[in-house]
Design a protein around this motif. Structure first.
Motif, PDB file in Angstrom:
ATOM      1  N   LEU A 122       0.832  -1.201   0.000  1.00 56.74           N
ATOM      2  CA  LEU A 122       0.000   0.000   0.000  1.00 56.74           C
ATOM      3  C   LEU A 122       0.872   1.257   0.000  1.00 56.74           C
ATOM      4  O   LEU A 122       0.615   2.210  -0.740  1.00 56.74           O
ATOM      5  CB  LEU A 122      -0.927  -0.005   1.210  1.00 56.74           C
ATOM      6  CG  LEU A 122      -1.980   1.086   1.278  1.00 56.74           C
ATOM      7  CD1 LEU A 122      -2.942   0.983   0.105  1.00 56.74           C
ATOM      8  CD2 LEU A 122      -2.742   1.006   2.580  1.00 56.74           C
ATOM      9  N   CYS A 152      -4.944   2.007  -4.563  1.00 53.82           N
ATOM     10  CA  CYS A 152      -5.029   2.102  -3.096  1.00 53.82           C
ATOM     11  C   CYS A 152      -6.485   2.030  -2.652  1.00 53.82           C
ATOM     12  O   CYS A 152      -6.806   1.352  -1.671  1.00 53.82           O
ATOM     13  CB  CYS A 152      -4.410   3.403  -2.605  1.00 53.82           C
ATOM     14  SG  CYS A 152      -2.635   3.459  -2.766  1.00 53.82           S
ATOM     15  N   LYS A 153      -7.377   2.719  -3.370  1.00 53.43           N
ATOM     16  CA  LYS A 153      -8.798   2.677  -3.043  1.00 53.43           C
ATOM     17  C   LYS A 153      -9.353   1.263  -3.211  1.00 53.43           C
ATOM     18  O   LYS A 153     -10.113   0.789  -2.367  1.00 53.43           O
ATOM     19  CB  LYS A 153      -9.581   3.637  -3.935  1.00 53.43           C
ATOM     20  CG  LYS A 153      -9.338   5.087  -3.639  1.00 53.43           C
ATOM     21  CD  LYS A 153     -10.117   5.945  -4.611  1.00 53.43           C
ATOM     22  CE  LYS A 153      -9.790   7.414  -4.472  1.00 53.43           C
ATOM     23  NZ  LYS A 153     -10.507   8.223  -5.468  1.00 53.43           N
ATOM     24  N   CYS A 211      -8.147  -0.949  -0.285  1.00 52.75           N
ATOM     25  CA  CYS A 211      -8.906  -0.689   0.947  1.00 52.75           C
ATOM     26  C   CYS A 211     -10.336  -1.201   0.839  1.00 52.75           C
ATOM     27  O   CYS A 211     -10.860  -1.783   1.794  1.00 52.75           O
ATOM     28  CB  CYS A 211      -8.888   0.808   1.267  1.00 52.75           C
ATOM     29  SG  CYS A 211      -7.256   1.393   1.750  1.00 52.75           S
ATOM     30  N   TYR A 262     -11.817  -4.066   3.415  1.00 51.17           N
ATOM     31  CA  TYR A 262     -12.988  -3.835   4.268  1.00 51.17           C
ATOM     32  C   TYR A 262     -14.147  -4.747   3.877  1.00 51.17           C
ATOM     33  O   TYR A 262     -14.884  -5.221   4.743  1.00 51.17           O
ATOM     34  CB  TYR A 262     -13.405  -2.367   4.234  1.00 51.17           C
ATOM     35  CG  TYR A 262     -12.535  -1.496   5.084  1.00 51.17           C
ATOM     36  CD1 TYR A 262     -12.504  -1.647   6.470  1.00 51.17           C
ATOM     37  CD2 TYR A 262     -11.701  -0.536   4.522  1.00 51.17           C
ATOM     38  CE1 TYR A 262     -11.685  -0.868   7.265  1.00 51.17           C
ATOM     39  CE2 TYR A 262     -10.873   0.259   5.311  1.00 51.17           C
ATOM     40  CZ  TYR A 262     -10.880   0.079   6.676  1.00 51.17           C
ATOM     41  OH  TYR A 262     -10.064   0.855   7.461  1.00 51.17           O
TER      42      TYR A 262
END
Length: 144
Positions: free
Chosen positions: A106, A118-119, A122, A126
């Motif tokens: 990351l 990166c989005k 994540c 999650y």
């Protein structure tokens, strides 16, 4: 205290003589990207009505990167829909279950300015935590 002073003096001497680089990396792990194939990073064992997912990145303590996260998402969803599977086990290969999310990858993505990846990383992490937390079948995480 004496050894600290000796170390400090030695470090300054080596830096001045250019035997030691002036720059430091973010961490001790190499910043070179290792391409992990999703099929080899999560191994699957099936016995009767159980499925075992084995995290297989021991060189980074099974840190979960994007490819592992997306593969686990697919596996968990397919196992949840399969009536022949009664319970699921997730374990790590070698000496660690998992170090968690692969923060080094990351960091490298951020350093390269790759914000979209990166989005996605994540979002995948999650989503995986949500799927595991709300999983309908019995589930266990084990150490080797």
């Amino acid at each position: 205290m004496q050894s600290f002073k000796s170390t400090s003096i030695l470090r300054r001497f080596l830096q001045k003589s250019r035997l030691v680089s002036q720059s430091r990396s973010f961490c001790g792990v190499s910043s070179h990207v290792i391409i992990d194939e999703p099929e080899s990073t999560v191994l699957v064992e099936g016995k009767a009505s159980s499925r075992t997912g084995i995290l297989n990145r021991p060189h980074v303590l099974n840190a979960i990167n994007y490819s592992i996260g997306s593969r686990l998402m697919k596996l968990y969803k397919s196992w949840e829909d399969d009536p022949d599977i009664g319970f699921v086990v997730l374990k790590g290969n070698d000496r660690a279950f998992s170090a968690g999310g692969d923060i080094v990858s990351l960091y490298n993505l951020l350093k390269q300015g790759n914000f979209q990846d990166c989005k996605e990383f994540c979002w995948t992490m999650y989503s995986l935590v949500y799927v595991i937390g709300s999983y309908l079948k019995p589930h266990e995480n084990t150490w080797p």
